[in-house]
Scaffold this motif. Sequence first.
Motif, PDB file in Angstrom:
ATOM      1  N   VAL A  45      29.260  45.959  39.387  1.00  0.00           N
ATOM      2  CA  VAL A  45      28.555  45.087  40.328  1.00  0.00           C
ATOM      3  C   VAL A  45      29.531  44.191  41.088  1.00  0.00           C
ATOM      4  N   PRO A  46      29.533  44.263  42.413  1.00  0.00           N
ATOM      5  CA  PRO A  46      30.374  43.346  43.190  1.00  0.00           C
ATOM      6  C   PRO A  46      29.789  41.934  43.134  1.00  0.00           C
ATOM      7  N   LEU A  47      30.647  40.948  43.330  1.00  0.00           N
ATOM      8  CA  LEU A  47      30.168  39.563  43.284  1.00  0.00           C
ATOM      9  C   LEU A  47      31.143  38.661  44.012  1.00  0.00           C
ATOM     10  N   SER A  48      30.694  37.443  44.273  1.00  0.00           N
ATOM     11  CA  SER A  48      31.580  36.473  44.919  1.00  0.00           C
ATOM     12  C   SER A  48      32.147  35.482  43.915  1.00  0.00           C
ATOM     13  N   ALA A  49      31.389  35.173  42.851  1.00  0.00           N
ATOM     14  CA  ALA A  49      31.859  34.228  41.832  1.00  0.00           C
ATOM     15  C   ALA A  49      31.163  34.539  40.512  1.00  0.00           C
TER      16      ALA A  49
ATOM     17  N   LEU B  30      25.484  46.087  32.976  1.00  0.00           N
ATOM     18  CA  LEU B  30      26.038  45.476  34.175  1.00  0.00           C
ATOM     19  C   LEU B  30      27.439  44.943  33.919  1.00  0.00           C
ATOM     20  N   ILE B  31      28.406  45.477  34.657  1.00  0.00           N
ATOM     21  CA  ILE B  31      29.789  45.017  34.571  1.00  0.00           C
ATOM     22  C   ILE B  31      30.170  44.417  35.923  1.00  0.00           C
ATOM     23  N   GLY B  32      30.379  43.111  35.942  1.00  0.00           N
ATOM     24  CA  GLY B  32      30.801  42.455  37.171  1.00  0.00           C
ATOM     25  C   GLY B  32      32.242  42.795  37.500  1.00  0.00           C
ATOM     26  N   ILE B  33      32.530  42.927  38.773  1.00  0.00           N
ATOM     27  CA  ILE B  33      33.877  43.259  39.246  1.00  0.00           C
ATOM     28  C   ILE B  33      34.374  42.113  40.118  1.00  0.00           C
ATOM     29  N   ALA B  34      35.492  41.513  39.712  1.00  0.00           N
ATOM     30  CA  ALA B  34      36.035  40.384  40.464  1.00  0.00           C
ATOM     31  C   ALA B  34      37.515  40.220  40.143  1.00  0.00           C
ATOM     32  N   PHE B  35      38.169  39.401  40.911  1.00  0.00           N
ATOM     33  CA  PHE B  35      39.523  38.976  40.582  1.00  0.00           C
ATOM     34  C   PHE B  35      39.434  37.648  39.834  1.00  0.00           C
ATOM     35  N   ASP B  36      40.478  37.325  39.068  1.00  0.00           N
ATOM     36  CA  ASP B  36      40.480  36.088  38.287  1.00  0.00           C
ATOM     37  C   ASP B  36      40.170  34.864  39.140  1.00  0.00           C
TER      38      ASP B  36
ATOM     39  N   ALA C 289      37.904  44.501  45.230  1.00  0.00           N
ATOM     40  CA  ALA C 289      38.746  45.362  44.405  1.00  0.00           C
ATOM     41  C   ALA C 289      38.459  46.822  44.763  1.00  0.00           C
ATOM     42  N   ASP C 290      39.493  47.645  44.688  1.00  0.00           N
ATOM     43  CA  ASP C 290      39.351  49.076  44.959  1.00  0.00           C
ATOM     44  C   ASP C 290      39.056  49.773  43.629  1.00  0.00           C
ATOM     45  N   LEU C 291      37.820  50.187  43.447  1.00  0.00           N
ATOM     46  CA  LEU C 291      37.392  50.808  42.187  1.00  0.00           C
ATOM     47  C   LEU C 291      37.635  52.308  42.132  1.00  0.00           C
ATOM     48  N   ARG C 292      38.166  52.895  43.180  1.00  0.00           N
ATOM     49  CA  ARG C 292      38.350  54.351  43.175  1.00  0.00           C
ATOM     50  C   ARG C 292      39.214  54.840  42.011  1.00  0.00           C
TER      51      ARG C 292
END
Length: 195
Positions: free
Chosen positions: A121-125, A156-162, A59-62
């Motif tokens: 926080v970026p993540l894979s799942a 901590l806020i995880g960042i991901a797509f659904d 995701a683009d967090l800018r």
Amino acid sequence: MTAKELKAQLRNERLSARDAIPAEKRASKSLAMADHAGEAVGFALDTIVSGFLPIRSEADLRPLMARFAVRGARLCVPAILDRQTIVFRELAEGAPLVDTGFGTVGPSADAAVLDPEIMLVPLSAFDARGHRIGYGAGHYDRAINRLRQKGLHPKLIGIAFDCQEVAHVPAEPHDISLDAILTESGLRFFASWIG
């Protein structure tokens, strides 16, 4: 199958699903994230917030980070120092970005190193309990542990797509749970500090 093997399988599956999202849809989903969290995450003036600049299909967090900056946050992004260590360098407006290794860009080595109070926080799942699977290198787990050893407790806020949600992430002793998860569908809370 061990927890580590299951995590690797889930990581590969969910990252493949993320990679399959067309670039224009990722952009619109990223803007939705900014709309969901731009005002909803509560913080005081000069709170240090770490985000990240997108690589691969992240995701683009800018847009979200720009909204946080307007609200008075001090922004920083990770810089990979070596295979074990990341630090968070201040992302000052107008400062040039340089290659920071492993396909990432960020502020140069002369930028201030900050200790984040809120971490995107970026993540894979991830799962509905707030457990996450990272990219496998453990950079964020170690960085969070270093902050905790200093007496700091970043939110901590995880960042991901659904599409990166799974039914269950196998927890291991070193794993650190999220306080919230942000996707294009909204901001889901696992802790009461947000808002």
